[in-house]
Design an enzyme around this catalytic site. Structure first.
Site, mmCIF file in Angstrom:
data_model
loop_
_atom_site.group_PDB
_atom_site.id
_atom_site.type_symbol
_atom_site.label_atom_id
_atom_site.label_comp_id
_atom_site.label_asym_id
_atom_site.label_seq_id
_atom_site.Cartn_x
_atom_site.Cartn_y
_atom_site.Cartn_z
ATOM 1 N N LYS A 34 -1.213 -5.214 4.122
ATOM 2 C CA LYS A 34 -2.479 -5.536 4.977
ATOM 3 C C LYS A 34 -1.794 -6.244 6.057
ATOM 4 C CE LYS A 34 -5.763 -5.197 4.433
ATOM 5 N NZ LYS A 34 -6.623 -4.132 5.271
ATOM 6 N N ASP A 74 0.698 -1.184 -0.071
ATOM 7 C CA ASP A 74 0.252 -0.002 -0.050
ATOM 8 C C ASP A 74 0.717 1.326 -0.012
ATOM 9 O OD1 ASP A 74 -1.913 -2.447 1.185
ATOM 10 O OD2 ASP A 74 -3.229 -0.567 0.606
#
Ligand code: MRU
Length: 370
Positions: A268, A257
């Protein structure tokens, strides 16, 4: 292999290879953006339609559309919708409104840098065309959002090409969350590498971690691989270290991310634990991500904002309470894996190896705008 459905479309990439692709998100024309509703998969394959920026912001917040590259594109499409709604006919008030809407979209989810990256790119387009009539700027913004979608698809194919040689024939690849077609315009980052190796006939098998509490692995990764006939076995989040100890995993491959300049990787929650387990068992830990996931403004992962979501997503499952009333829960949605645990970072311009401060800078510096 399960039958194809209306949610797939055959797409010619650079006029050559035709791939059958999940339509994660699309600009359908006449000011409608639609997302394959990821809160309803795998039971239902339905789309959510958004006609204004606020609806797109809500869809991102609710994770009807999710995954770093996908929320970047969704944000850009949302901003193009916001621009369409504007009644301003002079550049200054139009641009002020655009910045306000971009701020609202950016605030929906803080960790994936692809979202602010895409929104900044849209704002730059508006600034570049400031001398045009506002209606022409709106058309440019719409085109830019569509271009971002098309570019992401090409970027993912390139990540697949660069990453494929890292996967040995017959590899058992453990992945976490969903870094696939559902997290991007199509094809995927980590799962793009898997797709490329599968297409090359390497006999790859995927172990998909279920990824509590949103269950991206169980609901999304398993769904998208299974429908394409790529072998996938679902495992619980607690299993990876035990499987590694028994020699049942060859490598871990995940998305990202946000990646700091030094190669620290936010992904995650649970990813850091996988990287530690890989180190303990002498296995490679690979990250696949577009360069739009790189945040060169951050020296290290310590400065990456970590999204905290509602504890209710932890204390309930499919709308049913599973924890005793009154027990608090923590819900940090991401973690940061130190660069020292990352074997390589696969990007659309090539594979970066340690030291990442140098290798990532070299890839970033090499050529076109990200
Ligand atoms: O909370 P999510 O589902 O948006 O989190 C997604 C991930 O962590 C993915 O691994 C990451 O965005 C990479 S997607 C290509």
């Amino acid at each position: 292999m399960p039958p194809k459905s209306h949610i797939s479309v055959d797409i010619a990439v650079r006029g050559a290879t035709v791939i059958s692709m999940i339509r994660t998100l699309e600009w359908t024309g006449e000011g409608v953006v639609r997302f394959l509703d990821q809160t309803r998969l795998p039971e239902e394959e339905v789309y959510v339609e958004c006609r204004d920026a606020a609806a797109v912001a809500e869809a991102i917040r609710r994770m009807q559309v999710r995954g770093a590259p996908a929320i970047g594109i969704a944000g850009a499409m949302g901003l193009a919708l916001g621009a369409r709604q504007s009644r301003a006919d002079a550049f200054e008030p139009f641009y002020a409104e655009l910045c306000r809407v971009a701020g609202e979209l950016a605030a929906t989810r803080p960790t994936a840098v692809n979202l602010p990256w895409a929104l900044e790119r849209m704002k730059r387009v508006a600034l570049k065309h400031r001398d045009l009539p506002v209606r022409a700027i709106k058309a440019r913004l719409e085109q830019e959002a569509k271009d971002l979608w098309a570019q992401d698809l090409e970027v993912n194919r390139a990540i697949g090409r660069h990453g494929e040689p890292l996967l040995p024939p017959g590899a058992r690849v453990l992945t976490h969350c969903n870094a696939g077609a559902l997290a991007t315009a199509g094809y995927g980052t980590a799962l793009g590498v898997v797709r490329a190796a599968h297409t090359a006939g390497k006999g790859i098998a995927v172990l998909a971690g279920e990824t509590r509490p949103f269950l991206q692995g169980a609901r999304l990764t398993a769904w998208e691989l299974h429908r394409e006939g790529i072998p996938v076995t679902l495992i619980t989040d607690g299993m990876p270290a035990a499987l590694m100890a028994r020699g049942q995993v060859d490598l871990v491959l995940v998305g990202a991310d946000r990646i700091a300049r030094n190669g620290d990787v936010a992904n995650k929650i649970g990813t850091y634990g996988l990287a530690l387990a890989c180190r303990a068992h002498g296995l490679p830990f690979y990250v696949a991500a577009p360069l739009s996931t790189l945040d060169p403004t951050l020296q290290s992962g310590a400065a990456i904002p970590i999204e905290e979501r509602s504890p209710e997503e932890v204390t309930t499952l499919a709308g049913r309470r599973i924890a005793p009333a009154g027990v608090p829960a923590l819900h940090q949605a991401f973690d940061v894996t130190p660069a020292a645990l990352v074997t390589a970072i696969i990007t659309e311009r090539g594979v970066a190896r340690p030291p990442y401060a140098e290798s990532l800078a070299a890839l970033l510096g090499g050529g076109r705008e990200r």
